[in-house]
Design a protein around this motif. Structure first.
Motif, PDB file in Angstrom:
ATOM      1  N   SER A  95      -5.715  14.398  -5.378  1.00 50.16           N
ATOM      2  CA  SER A  95      -5.978  15.707  -6.102  1.00 50.16           C
ATOM      3  C   SER A  95      -5.807  15.952  -7.770  1.00 50.16           C
ATOM      4  N   GLY A  96      -5.852  14.524  -9.053  1.00 45.10           N
ATOM      5  CA  GLY A  96      -5.639  14.686 -10.032  1.00 45.10           C
ATOM      6  C   GLY A  96      -4.996  15.015 -10.486  1.00 45.10           C
ATOM      7  N   PRO A  97      -4.798  15.534 -12.247  1.00 42.74           N
ATOM      8  CA  PRO A  97      -5.394  16.017 -12.870  1.00 42.74           C
ATOM      9  C   PRO A  97      -6.462  14.609 -13.523  1.00 42.74           C
ATOM     10  N   VAL A  98      -7.296  14.753 -14.173  1.00 44.15           N
ATOM     11  CA  VAL A  98      -7.690  13.609 -14.974  1.00 44.15           C
ATOM     12  C   VAL A  98      -7.630  14.428 -16.050  1.00 44.15           C
ATOM     13  N   GLY A  99      -6.593  13.707 -17.741  1.00 45.15           N
ATOM     14  CA  GLY A  99      -6.540  14.097 -18.827  1.00 45.15           C
ATOM     15  C   GLY A  99      -7.291  14.708 -19.859  1.00 45.15           C
ATOM     16  N   ALA A 100      -6.769  14.985 -21.161  1.00 43.26           N
ATOM     17  CA  ALA A 100      -8.194  14.686 -21.976  1.00 43.26           C
ATOM     18  C   ALA A 100      -8.144  13.602 -22.914  1.00 43.26           C
ATOM     19  N   GLY A 101      -7.017  12.921 -21.627  1.00 42.88           N
ATOM     20  CA  GLY A 101      -7.189  12.021 -22.597  1.00 42.88           C
ATOM     21  C   GLY A 101      -8.031  10.393 -21.897  1.00 42.88           C
TER      22      GLY A 101
ATOM     23  N   ALA B 255       4.030  10.452  -6.724  1.00 42.31           N
ATOM     24  CA  ALA B 255       4.629  10.354  -7.975  1.00 42.31           C
ATOM     25  C   ALA B 255       4.072  11.431  -9.135  1.00 42.31           C
ATOM     26  N   GLU B 256       2.862  10.766 -10.099  1.00 40.70           N
ATOM     27  CA  GLU B 256       2.187  10.550 -10.883  1.00 40.70           C
ATOM     28  C   GLU B 256       1.287  12.597 -10.527  1.00 40.70           C
ATOM     29  N   GLY B 257       1.303  12.413  -9.401  1.00 42.69           N
ATOM     30  CA  GLY B 257       0.454  13.572  -9.508  1.00 42.69           C
ATOM     31  C   GLY B 257      -1.391  13.548  -9.105  1.00 42.69           C
TER      32      GLY B 257
ATOM     33  N   ILE C  21       0.933  -1.165   0.351  1.00 39.40           N
ATOM     34  CA  ILE C  21      -0.015   0.078   0.239  1.00 39.40           C
ATOM     35  C   ILE C  21       0.798   1.270   0.023  1.00 39.40           C
ATOM     36  N   THR C  22       1.847   0.631   0.698  1.00 44.32           N
ATOM     37  CA  THR C  22       3.168   2.566   1.056  1.00 44.32           C
ATOM     38  C   THR C  22       3.579   3.002  -0.560  1.00 44.32           C
ATOM     39  N   ALA C  23       3.973   1.471  -1.117  1.00 48.18           N
ATOM     40  CA  ALA C  23       4.788   1.660  -2.580  1.00 48.18           C
ATOM     41  C   ALA C  23       3.531   2.461  -3.312  1.00 48.18           C
ATOM     42  N   ALA C  24       2.182   1.463  -3.279  1.00 47.20           N
ATOM     43  CA  ALA C  24       1.161   2.296  -4.276  1.00 47.20           C
ATOM     44  C   ALA C  24       1.007   3.621  -4.437  1.00 47.20           C
ATOM     45  N   LEU C  25       1.112   4.212  -2.822  1.00 48.61           N
ATOM     46  CA  LEU C  25       0.375   5.267  -2.967  1.00 48.61           C
ATOM     47  C   LEU C  25       1.457   6.323  -2.791  1.00 48.61           C
ATOM     48  N   ASP C  26       2.699   6.167  -2.725  1.00 50.08           N
ATOM     49  CA  ASP C  26       4.155   6.703  -3.524  1.00 50.08           C
ATOM     50  C   ASP C  26       3.982   6.490  -4.744  1.00 50.08           C
ATOM     51  N   GLN C  27       3.979   5.551  -5.287  1.00 48.10           N
ATOM     52  CA  GLN C  27       2.997   6.474  -7.291  1.00 48.10           C
ATOM     53  C   GLN C  27       2.551   6.979  -7.303  1.00 48.10           C
ATOM     54  N   LEU C  28       1.546   6.881  -7.110  1.00 45.43           N
ATOM     55  CA  LEU C  28       0.334   7.528  -6.890  1.00 45.43           C
ATOM     56  C   LEU C  28       0.639   9.664  -6.397  1.00 45.43           C
TER      57      LEU C  28
END
Length: 478
Positions: free
Chosen positions: A92-98, A77-79, A68-75
């Motif tokens: 915090s999103g954001p959801v991209g146009a694609g 990192a990706e914003g 869980i910690t690793a997954a949250l860290d990745q999320l």
């Protein structure tokens, strides 16, 4: 400052996640990241939603706290997720146009844009335009209508298609999206309703919202437009405007028949609702049958037509146009100055050169698109045999019906396989189309075969791993 939003319980999040783990231990963290991103992309975890603590997640998910910690860290990192000591974590999103999380990865094969590269004739037209530029350099360079030469050639093209048109009925714009924004500014005020097709073109829907209008969807039938549905919507919604793509509709690829054009134009005239017709794909018929007359031939002065060189020649030219009655053209020009003062001269000269002998370039584009369509259809039948679709008679994409409502999941997982896709819900006004996916055929045959091969792997990987059918997308976050 923390964003506003409710808190979701661990039990609720676990229910939304459903069967997210594919059973491979070393991919557990990546699977959790993908599943969480899917919830955000699909709107089930809205931006601002406060997430359960790692301890609570460990209690409700069948994985270790390390995972869980690793997954949250990745999320983070990706914003997708943001955290603050003492305040916890939130989306915090954001959801991209694609339709997925915004990325900037040029290594992905892009199947999100149904737009081809420039034809070789564009380069020659640029040389012709450069030779013609000196005579324009002595002027101020502003022309809110567009160059007379280009307007004449656009008008001639309409006349050749069976719709007599004069240059005074043409306004040159910076692409069809710009043209649509100008028309919306003229016709639509805050709260005004605009009838649109469902599914429809995402950028057109966003333009309605940006003008503070309200898009009102009318579902399309499997074989085309529902005239009775439009008539009912006109009575119930009282729209200010209607917007259609009757020629190889984006995304379905459907072509409106002459009979339907006549019937729909009559319904709109009776309701006194102006119609905006997007003809961006009108010149890309891939079959030998003659195309129907333009919609304006049936609707007269109540029809405003948008055109563009983006699909037929090259999107980088950013040249579009509006065809309308003299009265509407005058009104458009009086409002245009608040947005821009005209379209670049050089690009107009390029398109004017291309339209001097239009059939030559269009023939090449059609032959290219026909060949690529056939490659895409063959590859889809080979790698995605569980999907169904109608081979389009024109346009630049195949609208696929999936074997399960997993379009968004496919679009998210596809990033891990080097693909960028637009999920079906992006083509809907209020969600839906989760069992649909658009596959453009604008890449080279080699890239198309590789991309659709990867798509088949993605489709197989998500079978049986979708979210629980009991998940209530409209329920408030607990």
């Amino acid at each position: 400052m923390l964003p506003p939003g409710g808190r979701i319980s661990g039990a609720r999040l676990a229910k939304l996640l459903g069967s997210w783990h594919r059973g491979v231990p070393r991919q557990c963290s990546a699977d959790l990241v993908t599943a969480m991103k899917l919830l955000v992309a699909d709107g089930r975890l809205p931006v601002g939603t406060r997430l359960p603590s790692e301890r609570e997640l460990t209690e409700v998910l069948p994985v270790s706290r390390t995972t869980i910690t690793a997954a949250l860290d990745q999320l983070r990192a990706e914003g997708v997720v943001e955290s603050r000591r003492g305040a916890g974590s939130w989306v915090s999103g954001p959801v991209g146009a694609g339709g997925g999380i915004t990325v900037a990865d040029d290594t992905l094969i892009d199947l999100s844009r149904a737009a081809p590269a420039a034809l070789p004739s564009v380069r020659h037209a640029m040389e012709v335009a450069m030779a013609a530029m000196p005579e324009h350099l002595t002027s101020h360079g502003y022309d809110e209508r567009g160059l007379p030469l280009l307007r004449q050639r656009i008008a001639d093209r309409y006349t050749a298609r069976g719709l007599p048109t004069s240059p005074e009925q043409i306004v040159v714009t910076s692409g069809a999206q710009h043209a649509w924004a100008l028309v919306l500014r003229l016709f639509v005020g805050p709260g005004d309703r605009v009838l649109v097709e469902q599914p429809g073109y995402p950028n057109a829907l966003e333009a309605v919202r940006a003008s503070f209008g309200v898009p009102v969807p009318v579902p399309m039938l499997g074989d085309g437009w529902d005239v009775d549905g439009f008539e009912a919507a006109l009575r119930q919604a009282g729209p200010r405007l209607a917007y259609l793509i009757p020629d190889f509709q984006n995304p379905t690829g459907l072509l409106m028949s002459s009979g339907t054009r006549e019937a729909l134009a009559a319904v709109l005239r009776k309701a006194r609702t102006p119609l905006v017709v997007d003809e961006t794909l009108a010149e890309l018929s891939l079959d030998d049958s003659p195309p129907p007359l333009p919609m304006a031939a049936f609707g007269g002065d109540s029809v405003v037509t948008l055109g563009s060189a983006s699909k037929s020649h090259w999107g980088g030219l950013r040249i579009g146009w509006i065809r309308a009655s003299a009265e509407i053209v005058h009104r458009l020009l009086t409002t245009r100055a608040a947005i821009d003062l005209g379209t670049p001269v050089f690009e107009q000269l390029v398109l004017a050169a291309l339209l001097e002998s239009p059939e030559s370039a269009l023939r090449q584009r059609r032959e290219e698109a026909r060949m690529r369509r056939d490659v895409a259809v063959e590859a889809l039948r080979e790698h995605c045999p569980q999907w169904s679709f109608t081979v389009p008679a024109g346009g630049l994409g195949v609208w696929c019906v999936l074997d399960a409502p997993v379009s968004t999941r496919i679009a998210v997982v596809a990033r891990n396989h080097g693909l960028r896709l637009v999920p079906g819900p992006r083509f809907a006004v209020h969600g839906g189309c989760e069992q649909m996916l658009r596959v453009p055929y604008t890449q080279s045959p080699e890239v198309l075969r590789e991309a659709i091969g990867r798509l088949g792997v993605v489709a197989a990987s998500v079978v049986g791993t979708g979210f629980s059918a009991e998940a209530d997308l409209a329920s408030p976050v607990a």
